[in-house]
Design a protein around this motif. Structure first.
Motif, short mmCIF file in Angstrom:
data_model
loop_
_atom_site.label_atom_id
_atom_site.label_comp_id
_atom_site.label_asym_id
_atom_site.label_seq_id
_atom_site.Cartn_x
_atom_site.Cartn_y
_atom_site.Cartn_z
N MET A 206 0.82 -1.21 0.00
CA MET A 206 0.00 0.00 0.00
C MET A 206 0.85 1.27 0.00
N GLY A 207 2.11 1.13 0.41
CA GLY A 207 2.99 2.29 0.40
C GLY A 207 2.48 3.40 1.30
N ALA A 208 2.44 4.63 0.76
CA ALA A 208 2.01 5.78 1.55
C ALA A 208 0.57 5.64 2.03
N ARG A 209 -0.25 4.86 1.30
CA ARG A 209 -1.65 4.70 1.69
C ARG A 209 -1.81 3.79 2.91
N ALA A 210 -0.71 3.17 3.34
CA ALA A 210 -0.79 2.36 4.55
C ALA A 210 -1.06 3.20 5.79
N ASP A 211 -0.86 4.49 5.69
CA ASP A 211 -1.14 5.39 6.80
C ASP A 211 -2.61 5.79 6.75
N ASP A 212 -3.42 5.03 7.48
CA ASP A 212 -4.86 5.29 7.59
C ASP A 212 -5.62 5.00 6.30
N GLY A 213 -5.07 4.12 5.44
CA GLY A 213 -5.78 3.74 4.23
C GLY A 213 -6.93 2.80 4.53
N GLY A 214 -7.75 2.56 3.50
CA GLY A 214 -8.91 1.70 3.66
C GLY A 214 -8.66 0.30 3.15
N VAL A 215 -8.98 -0.71 3.96
CA VAL A 215 -8.72 -2.11 3.63
C VAL A 215 -10.01 -2.92 3.73
N VAL A 216 -10.20 -3.83 2.79
CA VAL A 216 -11.26 -4.83 2.86
C VAL A 216 -10.63 -6.16 3.20
N MET A 217 -11.19 -6.86 4.19
CA MET A 217 -10.71 -8.17 4.57
C MET A 217 -11.68 -9.23 4.06
N VAL A 218 -11.16 -10.16 3.26
CA VAL A 218 -11.97 -11.29 2.78
C VAL A 218 -11.34 -12.53 3.38
N ASN A 219 -11.90 -12.96 4.50
CA ASN A 219 -11.32 -14.02 5.33
C ASN A 219 -11.76 -15.40 4.85
N GLY A 220 -11.27 -16.43 5.54
CA GLY A 220 -11.59 -17.80 5.18
C GLY A 220 -12.91 -18.27 5.74
N ASP A 221 -13.12 -19.56 5.66
CA ASP A 221 -14.36 -20.18 6.14
C ASP A 221 -14.35 -20.23 7.66
N PRO A 222 -15.36 -19.65 8.32
CA PRO A 222 -15.36 -19.61 9.78
C PRO A 222 -15.44 -20.98 10.44
N SER A 223 -15.83 -22.03 9.69
CA SER A 223 -15.85 -23.37 10.28
C SER A 223 -14.44 -23.95 10.41
N SER A 224 -13.48 -23.34 9.70
CA SER A 224 -12.09 -23.80 9.77
C SER A 224 -11.37 -23.10 10.91
N PRO A 225 -10.74 -23.84 11.82
CA PRO A 225 -10.01 -23.18 12.91
C PRO A 225 -8.87 -22.32 12.41
#
Length: 360
Positions: free
Chosen positions: A155-174
């Motif tokens: 993200m470079g300079a945008r890592a400072d308070d930039g906006g991120v979307v998290m697309v996580n895994g299957d919640p049934s998987s530990p």
């Protein structure tokens, strides 16, 4: 019968296994004749299970026990199917089970049934519940931290308070929560997490739907990076971004070093993946299963212990994952023989490979 006792670091596990097992067999723990090891993998949605883990485990079991066989089943992400497959292997009298569990709670009763039948269960890659005899995986917290660190760098300079979307895994998987916790520990207080989704089945199409929803809600200008939990999810995320004509693409993480993902990294569509040297994991699980089937304990092989929701102090091997970006493909995946340059660099990708120094 108790086997020989050594403690080794995770980096040395593979190197000492054959010697250690041979030494322990001298005390009479080996037993005579062959036996069957049951192998239960969770899905085909993630390419590594069929392309890497299955053949490597079959090969290593045969190397450790020439008269042994592997009985294999794939659950296709269905816990009921995996429970039926596991119960069938128990009925067939396998001597040990390597279980990559679809849903730990749903398979708990089958793990207990195996224990009652005297069949040791090695939890593979994901921590199962019930009376398991051992656990082999990569450090999931470290996986998530590598993803978070790479995303901030991308993200470079945008890592400072930039906006991120998290697309996580299957919640049934530990492992999904393990990865997410690691990544959040890095991203916390540095970026704004705009949306966070759980991806059932780790499926590409579900990830595509999540990313499309995020774009629809947020627009494209707010999304400075995407934390995608693995390469199948990254594929769906990137497809959704491209469909929305997002250009340039924000950095997107991944995991598993799938060949398609490596090619996306070369093209500049995916920023990174997490490489987990599968041979270390398959060798460790195979050695543990063979040792237990022969009546030896695991002290010779394990490096630590872990606690599951049902069982304390499970003997475990936790291995180190490796971050891979365009600049490091050659000295990681190619050097380790995972892929050749010709496999990665199709004719269309040849110019891109040349630009990043991935040449013959």
């Amino acid at each position: 019968m108790r086997g020989c006792r050594w403690r080794v670091g995770a980096g040395l596990v593979v190197a000492v296994m054959a010697v250690a097992l041979a030494g322990c067999s001298e005390d009479g723990g080996k037993g005579e004749g062959g036996f069957t090891v049951g192998l239960l993998l969770p899905s085909r949605a993630v390419p590594r299970w069929e392309h890497s883990d299955k053949p490597m485990i079959e090969k290593r079991v045969k190397e450790l026990c020439s008269d042994c066989t592997v009985e294999y089943a794939n659950a296709e992400n269905d816990a009921a199917s995996q429970r039926q497959q596991m119960n069938s292997m128990i009925t067939n009298g396998v001597s040990a089970l390597i279980l990559d569990v679809v849903d730990p709670k749903a398979l708990r009763s089958s793990v207990r049934a195996a224990d009652r039948a005297g069949i040791p269960v090695i939890a593979y890659d994901r921590l199962a519940e019930g009376p398991i005899s051992g656990f082999v995986s990569f450090d999931g917290g470290r996986v998530g931290r590598l993803q978070g660190e790479a995303l901030l760098k991308g993200m470079g300079a945008r890592a400072d308070d930039g906006g991120v979307v998290m697309v996580n895994g299957d919640p049934s998987s530990p492992n999904a929560g393990w990865y997410e916790g690691g990544s959040r520990s890095v991203l916390r207080h540095k970026v704004r997490i705009l949306k966070s989704y759980d991806t059932l089945g780790w499926r590409t199409e579900n990830a595509h739907d999540h990313m499309s929803a995020a774009i629809s809600t947020l627009g494209t200008n707010q999304i400075d990076g995407v934390l995608a939990a693995n390469d199948s999810i990254a594929a769906g995320v990137i497809a959704a971004l491209k469909s929305a004509r997002v250009s340039p693409l924000p950095p997107v993480t991944g995991q598993d070093a799938d060949l398609d993902a490596v090619r996306r990294i070369v093209k500049g569509e995916q920023y990174m993946t997490v490489y987990k040297p599968f041979r270390q994991e398959t060798d460790a699980a195979s050695a543990m299963a063979v040792a237990l089937a022969r009546g030896n304990d695991l002290d010779v092989l394990v490096t630590t212990t872990v606690d599951s929701p049902t069982t304390k102090n499970v003997p475990a091997v936790l291995l180190d994952p490796v971050s891979v970006t365009a600049e490091t493909i050659g000295r990681t995946l190619v050097r380790d023989g995972v892929y050749t340059i010709d496999q990665i660099c199709t004719p269309k990708l040849r110019p891109a490979c040349d630009r990043i120094g991935l040449t013959r």
